[in-house]
Motif scaffolding. Structure first.
Motif, mmCIF file in Angstrom:
data_model
loop_
_atom_site.group_PDB
_atom_site.id
_atom_site.type_symbol
_atom_site.label_atom_id
_atom_site.label_comp_id
_atom_site.label_asym_id
_atom_site.label_seq_id
_atom_site.Cartn_x
_atom_site.Cartn_y
_atom_site.Cartn_z
ATOM 1 N N UNK A 113 -56.698 149.733 5.177
ATOM 2 C CA UNK A 113 -55.956 148.774 5.997
ATOM 3 C C UNK A 113 -56.928 147.850 6.730
ATOM 4 N N UNK A 114 -58.003 148.420 7.272
ATOM 5 C CA UNK A 114 -58.964 147.613 8.018
ATOM 6 C C UNK A 114 -59.662 146.587 7.166
ATOM 7 N N UNK A 115 -60.124 147.000 5.988
ATOM 8 C CA UNK A 115 -60.901 146.087 5.154
ATOM 9 C C UNK A 115 -60.041 145.077 4.401
ATOM 10 N N UNK A 116 -58.823 145.485 4.001
ATOM 11 C CA UNK A 116 -57.984 144.607 3.188
ATOM 12 C C UNK A 116 -57.056 143.720 4.001
ATOM 13 N N UNK A 117 -56.566 144.233 5.152
ATOM 14 C CA UNK A 117 -55.503 143.533 5.868
ATOM 15 C C UNK A 117 -55.841 143.201 7.317
ATOM 16 N N UNK A 118 -56.231 144.206 8.099
ATOM 17 C CA UNK A 118 -56.380 143.982 9.532
ATOM 18 C C UNK A 118 -57.572 143.085 9.844
ATOM 19 N N UNK A 119 -58.742 143.413 9.262
ATOM 20 C CA UNK A 119 -59.913 142.582 9.480
ATOM 21 C C UNK A 119 -59.707 141.147 9.023
ATOM 22 N N UNK A 120 -59.306 140.930 7.754
ATOM 23 C CA UNK A 120 -59.032 139.559 7.304
ATOM 24 C C UNK A 120 -57.912 138.887 8.090
ATOM 25 N N UNK A 121 -56.914 139.682 8.518
ATOM 26 C CA UNK A 121 -55.794 139.103 9.260
ATOM 27 C C UNK A 121 -56.206 138.529 10.600
ATOM 28 N N UNK A 122 -57.043 139.263 11.353
ATOM 29 C CA UNK A 122 -57.454 138.721 12.655
ATOM 30 C C UNK A 122 -58.486 137.609 12.479
ATOM 31 N N UNK A 123 -59.248 137.655 11.380
ATOM 32 C CA UNK A 123 -60.150 136.538 11.092
ATOM 33 C C UNK A 123 -59.355 135.267 10.819
ATOM 34 N N UNK A 124 -58.222 135.409 10.138
ATOM 35 C CA UNK A 124 -57.358 134.249 9.880
ATOM 36 C C UNK A 124 -56.771 133.708 11.182
ATOM 37 N N UNK A 125 -56.442 134.607 12.106
ATOM 38 C CA UNK A 125 -55.964 134.161 13.419
ATOM 39 C C UNK A 125 -57.031 133.324 14.123
ATOM 40 N N UNK A 126 -58.280 133.721 14.004
ATOM 41 C CA UNK A 126 -59.373 132.986 14.648
ATOM 42 C C UNK A 126 -59.512 131.581 14.070
ATOM 43 N N UNK A 127 -59.181 131.439 12.782
ATOM 44 C CA UNK A 127 -59.225 130.114 12.169
ATOM 45 C C UNK A 127 -58.143 129.202 12.729
ATOM 46 N N UNK A 128 -57.027 129.792 13.107
ATOM 47 C CA UNK A 128 -55.875 128.989 13.545
ATOM 48 C C UNK A 128 -55.851 128.727 15.047
ATOM 49 N N UNK A 129 -56.520 129.572 15.834
ATOM 50 C CA UNK A 129 -56.362 129.477 17.286
ATOM 51 C C UNK A 129 -57.706 129.253 17.968
ATOM 52 N N UNK A 130 -57.842 128.115 18.600
ATOM 53 C CA UNK A 130 -59.073 127.740 19.291
ATOM 54 C C UNK A 130 -59.405 128.699 20.428
ATOM 55 N N UNK A 131 -58.406 129.382 20.940
ATOM 56 C CA UNK A 131 -58.596 130.283 22.074
ATOM 57 C C UNK A 131 -59.330 131.561 21.679
ATOM 58 N N UNK A 132 -59.449 131.838 20.386
ATOM 59 C CA UNK A 132 -60.165 133.021 19.920
ATOM 60 C C UNK A 132 -61.647 132.681 19.754
ATOM 61 N N UNK A 133 -62.485 133.393 20.501
ATOM 62 C CA UNK A 133 -63.919 133.155 20.424
ATOM 63 C C UNK A 133 -64.597 133.983 19.355
ATOM 64 N N UNK A 134 -64.192 135.263 19.238
ATOM 65 C CA UNK A 134 -64.788 136.139 18.235
ATOM 66 C C UNK A 134 -63.810 137.245 17.895
#
Length: 441
Positions: A344-365
């Motif tokens: 789940x972490x490698x396939x979905x959760x990690x990539x999922x929150x990385x995608x959120x960072x692409x969409x939201x300027x408020x995410x720093x890391x």
């Protein structure tokens, strides 16, 4: 004054909240301003209140319900043990306690011999410190500023965050900076440089404090409450070398990161490092009955074969907690729970929150492993200014209103669902976080 609930009438959220506010003193809180969320029941990754409202638990409560809520095999084991023997003093030999120790040692690194059982993670760290001091005949304990080790005497003094300051009653505690490139204390440009400079900093602290006075270095394998700070490659191995060089006991705190959370049975497996003592709690039985402990490597175990151990707890190895450990670890093994957390972490959760960072300027890391991730929120990406408390409060309310229970610490959302979380639940949780971030913007 009678503040009980009418046993005949249907119980409501308001009834439970009234009882709570009239009689319960809460931890880490200003009591008068509390408005606690009411929870009635749960199953898997879901929770419900008395009015039928459903919540997706993306906090694992305090990052401890690794096997989820109300796992039937663990509940059955607790019931069966209660029918046989509910409690027994720690001086006696008990089958459940022996079985629990065997299960835990089977997951420990090679060379670990015994388990000392405690009631939680804080007293696990207390007793690990006690063992290290007895073994080395030294006093000082070095730990990181970015850390949390529990709220009891030595554990809170070893903790690095602000809660330590009003509680510094224990002696001999010294702090140092552990590596964290995003907010580096060492002006580092990359992970390799951060690792080297953090290790040189720790060496200088050891030298300045006097190596012959230092009993232990206490570190979380992956600092959790401080922000899910995955250490750079080579750091923990470097700490191990320093401990060996100066005759210092290395204690790794796996209370939050252990037993499946990172996609390994123990988080230390990611870093090819073997400490002298390992503390644990939380995920070992998902908190169904309070339990923690210290895994003891052979040299320390041998030392206490000939030397008295000045430590003990009335409920050390409580049978109900031990039965819960055995059932939890067996069920996790049989059902592939650790493997699920890794996948789940490698396939979905990690990539999922990385995608959120692409969409939201408020995410720093974003960072993490398995089902142990953090989203760092900032008001200015260039300056990395932490998002303020008022905005974080709004964000948390937006998530809860949408049916998500988040784990929010300072300017971060810790994305830490149970290790049994499904792909559909990950999608649901990340969608809610996405909506809440959009609303905040």
């Amino acid at each position: 004054m009678d503040i009980s609930i009418d046993p005949v009438a249907a119980v409501t959220n308001d009834d439970v909240k009234r009882l709570d506010r009239q009689g319960v003193f809460h931890s880490w809180s200003t009591q008068g301003s509390l408005d606690p969320l009411v929870i009635k029941s749960g199953a898997g990754c879901k929770l419900w209140d008395f009015d039928g409202r459903e919540y997706l638990d993306f906090s694992s409560q305090l990052v401890n319900t690794n096997i989820g809520h109300q796992h039937p095999k663990v509940i059955a084991a607790i019931k069966a043990q209660a029918e046989t023997l509910t409690t027994i003093a720690p001086a006696h030999a008990n089958l459940a306690r022996g079985e629990a120790a065997a299960r835990i040692l089977a997951r420990a690194p090679k060379g670990f011999a015994k388990v000392f059982f405690t009631n939680a993670g804080a007293d696990a760290n207390e007793n690990a410190i006690r063992m290290a001091r007895a073994f080395t005949q030294r006093d000082k304990v070095l730990s990181a500023y970015r850390s949390y080790h529990g709220s009891t005497g030595s554990a809170i003094a070893a903790t690095g965050d602000f809660r330590r300051v009003p509680n510094e009653f224990a002696r001999g505690h010294v702090h140092f900076f552990n590596p964290f490139l995003y907010r580096t204390e060492f002006w580092s440009r990359d992970e390799e440089e951060e690792c080297a400079r953090a290790l040189q900093h720790l060496r200088r602290v050891i030298e300045c404090e006097g190596p012959g006075s230092i009993a232990a270095i206490l570190l979380e394998s992956i600092p959790g409450t401080a922000g899910v700070l995955v250490p750079p490659r080579g750091y923990l191995q470097g700490v191990r070398k320093l401990a060996d060089e100066f005759g210092i006991v290395l204690i790794l705190d796996e209370v939050m990161a252990g037993f499946g959370r990172t996609g390994k049975w123990l988080a230390l497996e990611h870093f090819d490092v073997v400490p002298d003592l390992i503390t644990f709690a939380k995920g070992v039985n998902s908190g169904y009955v309070p339990a923690g402990g210290v895994m003891v490597a052979q040299p320390l175990s041998d030392y206490f074969d000939e030397h008295f151990f000045y430590g003990g707890l009335t409920y050390s190895g409580h049978p109900l907690a031990m039965a819960a450990i055995v059932a939890t670890l067996d069920a996790m093994d049989e059902e592939g729970v650790v493997e699920n957390a890794a996948s789940i972490g490698s396939r979905l959760l990690g990539p999922g929150i990385a995608a959120l960072a692409e969409r939201h300027e408020v995410i720093g890391e974003v960072r993490g492993l398995g089902v142990f991730h953090a989203i760092e929120l900032v008001s200015d990406r260039q300056r990395r200014t932490p998002l303020g408390a008022e905005q974080m409060g709004r964000l948390k309310r937006a998530m809860v209103t949408r049916g998500l229970l988040p784990f929010v610490v300072e300017n971060r959302i810790h994305v830490v669902p149970p290790c049994i979380v499904t792909p559909a639940e990950v999608e649901q949780g990340l969608a809610i976080i996405d909506e809440a971030l959009s609303e905040l913007a």
